[in-house]
Scaffold this motif. Structure first.
Motif, PDB file in Angstrom:
ATOM      1  N   GLU A   1       0.990  -1.211   0.088  1.00  0.00           N
ATOM      2  CA  GLU A   1      -0.122   0.249   0.126  1.00  0.00           C
ATOM      3  C   GLU A   1       1.014   1.063  -0.133  1.00  0.00           C
ATOM      4  N   ALA A   2       1.832   1.413   0.993  1.00  0.00           N
ATOM      5  CA  ALA A   2       2.805   2.494   0.993  1.00  0.00           C
ATOM      6  C   ALA A   2       3.536   2.468  -0.225  1.00  0.00           C
ATOM      7  N   LEU A   3       4.101   1.471  -1.040  1.00  0.00           N
ATOM      8  CA  LEU A   3       4.724   1.560  -2.153  1.00  0.00           C
ATOM      9  C   LEU A   3       4.184   1.918  -3.350  1.00  0.00           C
ATOM     10  N   ASP A   4       2.787   1.744  -3.578  1.00  0.00           N
ATOM     11  CA  ASP A   4       1.941   1.930  -4.393  1.00  0.00           C
ATOM     12  C   ASP A   4       1.643   3.396  -4.339  1.00  0.00           C
ATOM     13  N   LEU A   5       1.241   3.838  -3.021  1.00  0.00           N
ATOM     14  CA  LEU A   5       0.912   5.387  -3.110  1.00  0.00           C
ATOM     15  C   LEU A   5       2.068   6.113  -3.368  1.00  0.00           C
ATOM     16  N   ALA A   6       3.335   5.772  -2.840  1.00  0.00           N
ATOM     17  CA  ALA A   6       4.475   6.487  -3.319  1.00  0.00           C
ATOM     18  C   ALA A   6       4.726   6.720  -4.751  1.00  0.00           C
ATOM     19  N   ARG A   7       4.490   5.711  -5.439  1.00  0.00           N
ATOM     20  CA  ARG A   7       4.850   5.618  -6.896  1.00  0.00           C
ATOM     21  C   ARG A   7       3.683   6.503  -7.589  1.00  0.00           C
ATOM     22  N   ARG A   8       2.466   6.272  -7.228  1.00  0.00           N
ATOM     23  CA  ARG A   8       1.221   6.850  -7.701  1.00  0.00           C
ATOM     24  C   ARG A   8       1.292   8.410  -7.489  1.00  0.00           C
ATOM     25  N   GLU A   9       1.754   9.067  -6.426  1.00  0.00           N
ATOM     26  CA  GLU A   9       1.810  10.313  -6.263  1.00  0.00           C
ATOM     27  C   GLU A   9       3.255  10.892  -6.376  1.00  0.00           C
TER      28      GLU A   9
ATOM     29  N   LYS B   1       6.100  10.500  -5.122  1.00  0.00           N
ATOM     30  CA  LYS B   1       6.467  11.153  -3.687  1.00  0.00           C
ATOM     31  C   LYS B   1       7.790  10.354  -3.292  1.00  0.00           C
ATOM     32  N   PRO B   2       8.969  10.790  -2.877  1.00  0.00           N
ATOM     33  CA  PRO B   2      10.059   9.862  -2.342  1.00  0.00           C
ATOM     34  C   PRO B   2       9.484   9.306  -1.152  1.00  0.00           C
ATOM     35  N   ILE B   3      10.355   7.986  -0.743  1.00  0.00           N
ATOM     36  CA  ILE B   3       9.798   7.623   0.213  1.00  0.00           C
ATOM     37  C   ILE B   3      10.928   7.961   1.484  1.00  0.00           C
ATOM     38  N   LEU B   4      10.339   8.210   2.648  1.00  0.00           N
ATOM     39  CA  LEU B   4      11.261   8.321   3.770  1.00  0.00           C
ATOM     40  C   LEU B   4      11.309   7.104   4.504  1.00  0.00           C
ATOM     41  N   LEU B   5      12.437   6.329   4.543  1.00  0.00           N
ATOM     42  CA  LEU B   5      12.379   4.939   5.158  1.00  0.00           C
ATOM     43  C   LEU B   5      13.289   5.243   6.287  1.00  0.00           C
ATOM     44  N   SER B   6      12.707   4.969   7.457  1.00  0.00           N
ATOM     45  CA  SER B   6      13.520   5.065   8.810  1.00  0.00           C
ATOM     46  C   SER B   6      13.501   3.659   9.372  1.00  0.00           C
ATOM     47  N   ILE B   7      14.597   3.192   9.715  1.00  0.00           N
ATOM     48  CA  ILE B   7      14.977   1.712  10.303  1.00  0.00           C
ATOM     49  C   ILE B   7      15.636   1.913  11.579  1.00  0.00           C
TER      50      ILE B   7
ATOM     51  N   ASN C   1       5.030  14.429   6.328  1.00  0.00           N
ATOM     52  CA  ASN C   1       3.790  14.128   5.696  1.00  0.00           C
ATOM     53  C   ASN C   1       3.767  14.902   4.523  1.00  0.00           C
ATOM     54  N   GLY C   2       4.001  15.937   4.222  1.00  0.00           N
ATOM     55  CA  GLY C   2       3.856  16.808   3.112  1.00  0.00           C
ATOM     56  C   GLY C   2       4.814  16.338   1.917  1.00  0.00           C
ATOM     57  N   LEU C   3       5.895  15.969   2.328  1.00  0.00           N
ATOM     58  CA  LEU C   3       6.932  15.796   1.376  1.00  0.00           C
ATOM     59  C   LEU C   3       7.128  14.171   1.034  1.00  0.00           C
ATOM     60  N   PHE C   4       6.939  13.557   1.801  1.00  0.00           N
ATOM     61  CA  PHE C   4       7.277  12.036   1.492  1.00  0.00           C
ATOM     62  C   PHE C   4       6.041  11.070   2.046  1.00  0.00           C
ATOM     63  N   VAL C   5       6.264   9.628   1.758  1.00  0.00           N
ATOM     64  CA  VAL C   5       5.665   8.736   2.131  1.00  0.00           C
ATOM     65  C   VAL C   5       6.604   8.063   3.159  1.00  0.00           C
ATOM     66  N   ASN C   6       6.109   8.197   4.480  1.00  0.00           N
ATOM     67  CA  ASN C   6       6.944   7.714   5.400  1.00  0.00           C
ATOM     68  C   ASN C   6       6.720   6.173   5.734  1.00  0.00           C
ATOM     69  N   ILE C   7       8.067   5.606   5.826  1.00  0.00           N
ATOM     70  CA  ILE C   7       7.871   3.844   6.041  1.00  0.00           C
ATOM     71  C   ILE C   7       8.697   3.669   7.403  1.00  0.00           C
ATOM     72  N   LYS C   8       8.205   3.227   8.310  1.00  0.00           N
ATOM     73  CA  LYS C   8       8.969   2.828   9.334  1.00  0.00           C
ATOM     74  C   LYS C   8       9.265   1.297   9.364  1.00  0.00           C
ATOM     75  N   VAL C   9      10.539   0.775   9.723  1.00  0.00           N
ATOM     76  CA  VAL C   9      10.859  -0.683   9.692  1.00  0.00           C
ATOM     77  C   VAL C   9      11.886  -0.950  11.106  1.00  0.00           C
ATOM     78  N   ASP C  10      11.264  -2.100  11.535  1.00  0.00           N
ATOM     79  CA  ASP C  10      11.997  -2.746  12.666  1.00  0.00           C
ATOM     80  C   ASP C  10      12.860  -3.628  12.019  1.00  0.00           C
ATOM     81  N   ARG C  11      14.415  -3.202  12.344  1.00  0.00           N
ATOM     82  CA  ARG C  11      15.496  -4.183  11.625  1.00  0.00           C
ATOM     83  C   ARG C  11      15.334  -5.187  12.147  1.00  0.00           C
TER      84      ARG C  11
END
Length: 679
Positions: free
Chosen positions: A33-41, A43-49, A75-85
């Motif tokens: 869902e997040a990957l599709d939203l970023a591609r569709r809009e 917007k670069p992805i901000l990935l925080s691990i 929220n305005g500039l990126f699609v934000n994804i949080k990952v538990d390493r």
């Protein structure tokens, strides 16, 4: 914490992700869902691990992710994804490598990566960013604004960068050895480690200093395997483990080791306690006690095992992942003391021992006026100063520890990451089994058995695939290489403690799955992810040890041993192909590959594998005799009433009395029927 907010992370199992569930940031987990939203809009992805016990992850969260103004920019500039390493080590390995390539230095946590939404390749990466510029780092809002502008305004440069990075990621993958396997590599690694050894403080290199259990384990094997024994290698191991056990890396009150020391002398750690460090160190300390006979190593192993069983075990028997570095918002607060606090809890005789032993008569060693206790004066010297027997000093210290621990338990405890990770449980099971066997602690073996059974119940799906994590009875995520490799190694350690044919059957099934789903059929070695894993920008296959021993190294060793046990050449061949595929890496950087070096040493110099058959009441004496003759022997005791054994084990026939079958590689001795012959 902004409790008025409620984002998608609230539905996740990861305690780390749930720590961010009420941020004003519109977080997503890594999902389609997040990957599709970023591609569709576009917007670069901000990935925080990050991970739950990480101090600087907490700092960045408090400064930026909980801040309304910063979150609005995110929220305005990126699609934000949080990952538990810890749940997604595959993503962490990929983007840590990308950061290393781009920044030309190692990464760490929190890892902050900005991705192109159309191909998920990173175009900017860093670790911790402060909210406002300091520590010679730009402010996080400034970074985000510049990164977003670059993405939208410099698309041509972005494509060139992505082509360059994609090529580097492809070439970073080790593909084949290119050089023959050479036992000289073992000596080269020994010399490199001895050169890097810190003779004053123990360990390797300077600050920050990590335990490096895989390298110490390799040196211990060299020390025990060489004829005559290698005193220099053993001195490196013994000095390093002694300095760690006496320093601040070790919890002198409650047992267990922190992740690393911020200084070269092991005085002040980052205070998180990770299951994987403690599992690996537990077995190493027990084995070093066997090699040296020194009580310090036995005591450290016992305290570590008892801490894990007491504080880290789930009701079902599995072991939790980690204890946080922070409590009440401050790093290390739970572990700190003042002399007045300690004096108020102890009797005068106890305090007379504790004060010099733990350095409470010296200047504070932590921020402010606090002490993180460690051994400042050895107990024999304390006893001499007080003119008392060492036994009396030990008695007073033990009584003081009980009182200090009870008082510390009334404090606000560090946060517990209570998910079960298969790989990390494998390390703790192996450590408990090894320590239980070497230190004659059946309670440790029982705890290992219970954890092994817990994983078998909780972390296997309906099709027999291993799963990587379990939280609150919900298991998920297909397992990685480390899960299979560490669990195989753990099961083999446990079989040495007591025989269970059902466990061996499961280990064989796991090994078959490892070969089918992870092996690189073209070049040898094992990928970190299975064949049917989610397609990512890179499929890692790494050989070097990182915070844990290399999955390829542990897999190679476990497969060598499993192949020896059941006589299946598929396993030994896969192990050999792994070593061949790693030959160039071993030749160029031998001291970075402790786990693979241990496997290589066993490939060149296979230990004896001893299969004992007999009556249950007689087998312990036979096993003790076999191990006393050679500590490197692998000894499996199979009672006479167990039949239907697989592979070569079927030929290890039970007789009226006791019998030992001793093999080295593919060469076997005639059956041995007396203890004198076995010894």
């Amino acid at each position: 914490m902004h409790s008025a907010h409620h984002n998608r992370l609230a539905a996740e199992t990861s305690p780390y992700l749930r720590q961010h569930a009420h941020n004003p940031v519109d977080w997503y987990p890594w999902c389609q869902e997040a990957l599709d939203l970023a591609r569709r809009e576009d917007k670069p992805i901000l990935l925080s691990i990050g991970y739950s016990a990480c101090h600087w992850c907490h700092v960045m969260a408090h400064e930026s992710f909980e801040d309304e103004d910063t979150a609005q920019v995110m929220n305005g500039l990126f699609v934000n994804i949080k990952v538990d390493r810890e749940e997604r080590p595959d993503l962490d390995k990929i983007y840590q490598l990308a950061h290393q390539i781009m920044a030309r230095r190692g990464g760490g946590w929190p890892l902050t990566v900005f991705l192109n939404p159309h191909n998920h390749l990173p175009f900017f990466a860093g670790t911790y960013f402060p909210k406002t510029a300091r520590y010679q780092l730009p402010g996080f809002v400034t970074v985000m604004q510049r990164v977003a502008a670059y993405y939208h305004e410099r698309k041509d440069d972005l494509h060139k960068h992505h082509d360059y990075l994609a090529n580097l990621l492809a070439t970073a993958q080790a593909q084949d050895g290119g050089v023959p396997l050479d036992p000289a590599v073992l000596d080269q690694a020994r010399h490199a480690l001895l050169d890097a050894f810190d003779p004053v403080n123990g360990g390797f290199g300077g600050a920050p200093k990590f335990p490096q259990a895989a390298n110490l384990g390799f040196l211990l094997r060299r020390a025990e395997a060489d004829a005559p024994p290698d005193p220099d290698a053993l001195a490196v191991v013994a000095t390093s483990l002694a300095k760690m056990a006496e320093g601040g890396l070790f919890d002198q009150i409650g047992g267990g080791f922190c992740r690393y020391s911020v200084d070269a002398a092991w005085r002040i750690p980052h205070f998180e306690k990770m299951l994987y460090d403690n599992g690996a160190l537990l077995g190493l300390y027990a084995a070093t006690h066997r090699a040296t006979g020194l009580p310090l190593f036995r005591d450290a192993a016992i305290a570590t095992a008892e801490w894990a069983i007491r504080e880290m075990r789930s009701p079902e028997g599995g072991f939790y992942a980690a204890l946080d570095a922070d409590s009440e918002g401050e790093e290390g607060r739970y572990y700190l003391w003042t002399p007045a606090q300690v004096r108020a809890l102890l009797g005068p005789e106890e305090y007379a021992v504790v004060e010099p032993h733990f350095g409470l008569d010296q200047r504070p060693n932590f921020e402010g006026e606090a002490w993180h206790v460690q051994v400042a004066l050895p107990l024999p010297q304390v006893a001499a100063r007080l003119d008392i027997a060492v036994d009396e000093a030990e008695r007073r210290l033990a009584a003081a520890r009980i009182k200090l621990y009870a008082a510390r338990e009334t404090r606000v405890r560090p946060g517990l990451d209570d998910k079960l990770l298969t790989a990390w449980n494998g390390l703790m099971i192996a450590g408990l089994a090894q320590a239980g066997r070497l230190l004659e602690r059946p309670d440790f073996i029982a705890a290992a058995e219970q954890a092994f059974a817990c994983l078998r119940r909780a972390c296997v799906d309906a099709d027999g695939h291993l799963l990587a994590t379990d939280k609150d009875g919900k298991s998920r995520l297909r397992a990685y290489l480390d899960d299979y490799a560490f669990l195989l190694a753990a099961g083999l350690e446990l079989l040495q403690c007591r025989w269970q044919s059902a466990d061996l059957a499961w280990l064989l099934a796991l090994a078959d799955r490892l070969l089918a789903d992870f092996e690189d059929g073209d070049h040898g070695g094992f990928f970190f992810t299975a064949r049917d894993h989610e397609t990512l920008i890179h499929r890692p296959k790494s050989y070097a040890d990182e915070s844990m021993a290399s999955g390829n190294g542990v897999a190679a060793l476990a497969l060598l041993r499993l192949g020896c046990l059941v006589g299946d050449m598929r396993y030994t061949t896969a192990a050999e192909r792994t070593l061949v595929s790693a030959a160039t890496a071993l030749d160029q950087y031998p001291h970075s590959h402790g786990a693979l070096l241990t496997a290589l040493a066993e490939w060149f110099e296979p230990p004896e594998c001893v299969i004992l058959r007999g009556q249950p009441e007689a087998l312990p004496l036979w096993a003790a005799t076999a191990r006393q003759a050679d500590p490197r022997r692998w000894v499996f005791s199979i009672p006479n009433d167990i039949g239907d054994l697989p592979g070569d084990l079927a030929g290890r026939i039970a007789e009226a009395g006791e019998v030992a079958y001793v093999c080295t590689g593919t060469a076997c001795l005639p059956p041995i029927r007396t203890l004198a012959e076995l010894g």
